[in-house]
Design a protein around this motif. Structure first.
Motif, PDB file in Angstrom:
ATOM      1  N   GLN A 103       0.840  -1.193   0.000  1.00 34.28           N
ATOM      2  CA  GLN A 103       0.000   0.000   0.000  1.00 34.28           C
ATOM      3  C   GLN A 103       0.874   1.241   0.000  1.00 34.28           C
ATOM      4  O   GLN A 103       1.871   1.313   0.739  1.00 34.28           O
ATOM      5  CB  GLN A 103      -0.918   0.003   1.232  1.00 34.28           C
ATOM      6  CG  GLN A 103      -1.957   1.086   1.242  1.00 34.28           C
ATOM      7  CD  GLN A 103      -3.145   0.738   0.375  1.00 34.28           C
ATOM      8  OE1 GLN A 103      -3.284  -0.414  -0.054  1.00 34.28           O
ATOM      9  NE2 GLN A 103      -3.981   1.724   0.086  1.00 34.28           N
ATOM     10  N   VAL A 104       0.512   2.211  -0.816  1.00 34.86           N
ATOM     11  CA  VAL A 104       1.244   3.475  -0.900  1.00 34.86           C
ATOM     12  C   VAL A 104       0.247   4.621  -0.771  1.00 34.86           C
ATOM     13  O   VAL A 104      -0.791   4.630  -1.424  1.00 34.86           O
ATOM     14  CB  VAL A 104       2.003   3.604  -2.244  1.00 34.86           C
ATOM     15  CG1 VAL A 104       2.701   4.954  -2.354  1.00 34.86           C
ATOM     16  CG2 VAL A 104       3.020   2.472  -2.386  1.00 34.86           C
TER      17      VAL A 104
ATOM     18  N   GLY B 286       7.301   2.305  -9.816  1.00 34.83           N
ATOM     19  CA  GLY B 286       7.345   3.339 -10.833  1.00 34.83           C
ATOM     20  C   GLY B 286       6.416   4.459 -10.405  1.00 34.83           C
ATOM     21  O   GLY B 286       5.449   4.234  -9.674  1.00 34.83           O
ATOM     22  N   THR B 287       6.730   5.684 -10.841  1.00 33.07           N
ATOM     23  CA  THR B 287       5.894   6.820 -10.474  1.00 33.07           C
ATOM     24  C   THR B 287       5.652   7.698 -11.689  1.00 33.07           C
ATOM     25  O   THR B 287       6.433   7.690 -12.640  1.00 33.07           O
ATOM     26  CB  THR B 287       6.535   7.657  -9.364  1.00 33.07           C
ATOM     27  OG1 THR B 287       7.853   8.061  -9.773  1.00 33.07           O
ATOM     28  CG2 THR B 287       6.634   6.877  -8.063  1.00 33.07           C
TER      29      THR B 287
ATOM     30  N   TYR C 162      -3.351  18.141 -11.275  1.00 26.50           N
ATOM     31  CA  TYR C 162      -2.229  17.227 -11.471  1.00 26.50           C
ATOM     32  C   TYR C 162      -2.238  16.159 -10.384  1.00 26.50           C
ATOM     33  O   TYR C 162      -2.351  16.477  -9.193  1.00 26.50           O
ATOM     34  CB  TYR C 162      -0.918  18.004 -11.468  1.00 26.50           C
ATOM     35  CG  TYR C 162      -0.685  18.751 -12.759  1.00 26.50           C
ATOM     36  CD1 TYR C 162      -1.456  19.873 -13.086  1.00 26.50           C
ATOM     37  CD2 TYR C 162       0.282  18.336 -13.669  1.00 26.50           C
ATOM     38  CE1 TYR C 162      -1.264  20.556 -14.284  1.00 26.50           C
ATOM     39  CE2 TYR C 162       0.483  19.015 -14.865  1.00 26.50           C
ATOM     40  CZ  TYR C 162      -0.292  20.118 -15.168  1.00 26.50           C
ATOM     41  OH  TYR C 162      -0.089  20.789 -16.358  1.00 26.50           O
ATOM     42  N   TYR C 163      -2.091  14.910 -10.815  1.00 28.26           N
ATOM     43  CA  TYR C 163      -2.153  13.778  -9.906  1.00 28.26           C
ATOM     44  C   TYR C 163      -0.834  13.002  -9.909  1.00 28.26           C
ATOM     45  O   TYR C 163      -0.262  12.741 -10.971  1.00 28.26           O
ATOM     46  CB  TYR C 163      -3.262  12.809 -10.317  1.00 28.26           C
ATOM     47  CG  TYR C 163      -4.648  13.383 -10.257  1.00 28.26           C
ATOM     48  CD1 TYR C 163      -5.214  14.021 -11.357  1.00 28.26           C
ATOM     49  CD2 TYR C 163      -5.403  13.279  -9.095  1.00 28.26           C
ATOM     50  CE1 TYR C 163      -6.488  14.541 -11.308  1.00 28.26           C
ATOM     51  CE2 TYR C 163      -6.682  13.803  -9.036  1.00 28.26           C
ATOM     52  CZ  TYR C 163      -7.215  14.431 -10.134  1.00 28.26           C
ATOM     53  OH  TYR C 163      -8.491  14.944 -10.073  1.00 28.26           O
ATOM     54  N   CYS C 164      -0.428  12.607  -8.744  1.00 30.85           N
ATOM     55  CA  CYS C 164       0.721  11.731  -8.590  1.00 30.85           C
ATOM     56  C   CYS C 164       0.230  10.286  -8.623  1.00 30.85           C
ATOM     57  O   CYS C 164      -0.833   9.967  -8.081  1.00 30.85           O
ATOM     58  CB  CYS C 164       1.410  12.025  -7.257  1.00 30.85           C
ATOM     59  SG  CYS C 164       2.900  11.077  -6.949  1.00 30.85           S
ATOM     60  N   ASN C 165       1.019   9.430  -9.245  1.00 30.09           N
ATOM     61  CA  ASN C 165       0.657   8.023  -9.408  1.00 30.09           C
ATOM     62  C   ASN C 165       1.865   7.156  -9.097  1.00 30.09           C
ATOM     63  O   ASN C 165       2.991   7.497  -9.456  1.00 30.09           O
ATOM     64  CB  ASN C 165       0.190   7.795 -10.851  1.00 30.09           C
ATOM     65  CG  ASN C 165       0.034   6.340 -11.222  1.00 30.09           C
ATOM     66  OD1 ASN C 165       0.994   5.684 -11.616  1.00 30.09           O
ATOM     67  ND2 ASN C 165      -1.175   5.837 -11.110  1.00 30.09           N
TER      68      ASN C 165
ATOM     69  N   PRO D 165       0.273  -5.003 -11.205  1.00 29.17           N
ATOM     70  CA  PRO D 165      -1.130  -4.639 -11.440  1.00 29.17           C
ATOM     71  C   PRO D 165      -1.667  -3.580 -10.480  1.00 29.17           C
ATOM     72  O   PRO D 165      -2.786  -3.105 -10.634  1.00 29.17           O
ATOM     73  CB  PRO D 165      -1.867  -5.960 -11.200  1.00 29.17           C
ATOM     74  CG  PRO D 165      -1.025  -6.666 -10.191  1.00 29.17           C
ATOM     75  CD  PRO D 165       0.393  -6.287 -10.509  1.00 29.17           C
ATOM     76  N   ASN D 166      -0.870  -3.210  -9.510  1.00 25.92           N
ATOM     77  CA  ASN D 166      -1.330  -2.278  -8.479  1.00 25.92           C
ATOM     78  C   ASN D 166      -0.905  -0.853  -8.804  1.00 25.92           C
ATOM     79  O   ASN D 166       0.223  -0.615  -9.243  1.00 25.92           O
ATOM     80  CB  ASN D 166      -0.745  -2.666  -7.116  1.00 25.92           C
ATOM     81  CG  ASN D 166      -1.139  -4.068  -6.715  1.00 25.92           C
ATOM     82  OD1 ASN D 166      -2.298  -4.441  -6.799  1.00 25.92           O
ATOM     83  ND2 ASN D 166      -0.158  -4.853  -6.286  1.00 25.92           N
TER      84      ASN D 166
END
Length: 115
Positions: free
Chosen positions: A1-2, A33-34, A93-96, A101-102
């Motif tokens: 979980q992040v 990855g981000t 703007y969104y951080c990912n 698959p998560n």
């Protein structure tokens, strides 16, 4: 979980700069990855820039040469340096963060480019 929290958005004039920050907590951040995505009113969310766990980067054509994505694994941070901003960069703007698959999302930060 992040868990991801963005900051650094705001109002800027055309041609100006902003740096967005994304603070990550929870899991082993360095293996994820981000990316940064954005969503303008009435439009679909689009990928802006990605930085893999290997630190390889990729950018949308619309921001190449103007935006730079970077990460600091020691601080669990991801950044998006945005230069030469244009009105069409206005969006949330969104951080990912992703691993297999998560994937996880922040709540978003508003960037408005206007004179």
């Amino acid at each position: 979980q992040v868990h991801l929290v963005e900051s650094g958005g705001g109002l800027v004039q055309p041609g100006g700069s902003l740096r967005l920050s994304c603070t990550a907590s929870g899991s082993i951040f360095r293996i994820y990855g981000t990316a940064w995505y954005r969503q303008a009113p009435g439009k679909q969310r689009e990928l802006v820039a990605v930085i893999a766990s290997s630190s390889n980067t990729n950018y949308a054509d619309s921001v190449k040469g103007r935006f730079t994505i970077s990460r600091d694994n020691a601080k669990n941070m991801v950044y998006l340096q945005m230069n030469s901003l244009k009105p069409e960069d206005t969006a949330v703007y969104y951080c990912n963060a992703y691993l297999g698959p998560n994937e996880y999302w922040g709540q978003g930060t508003q960037v408005t480019v206007s004179s």
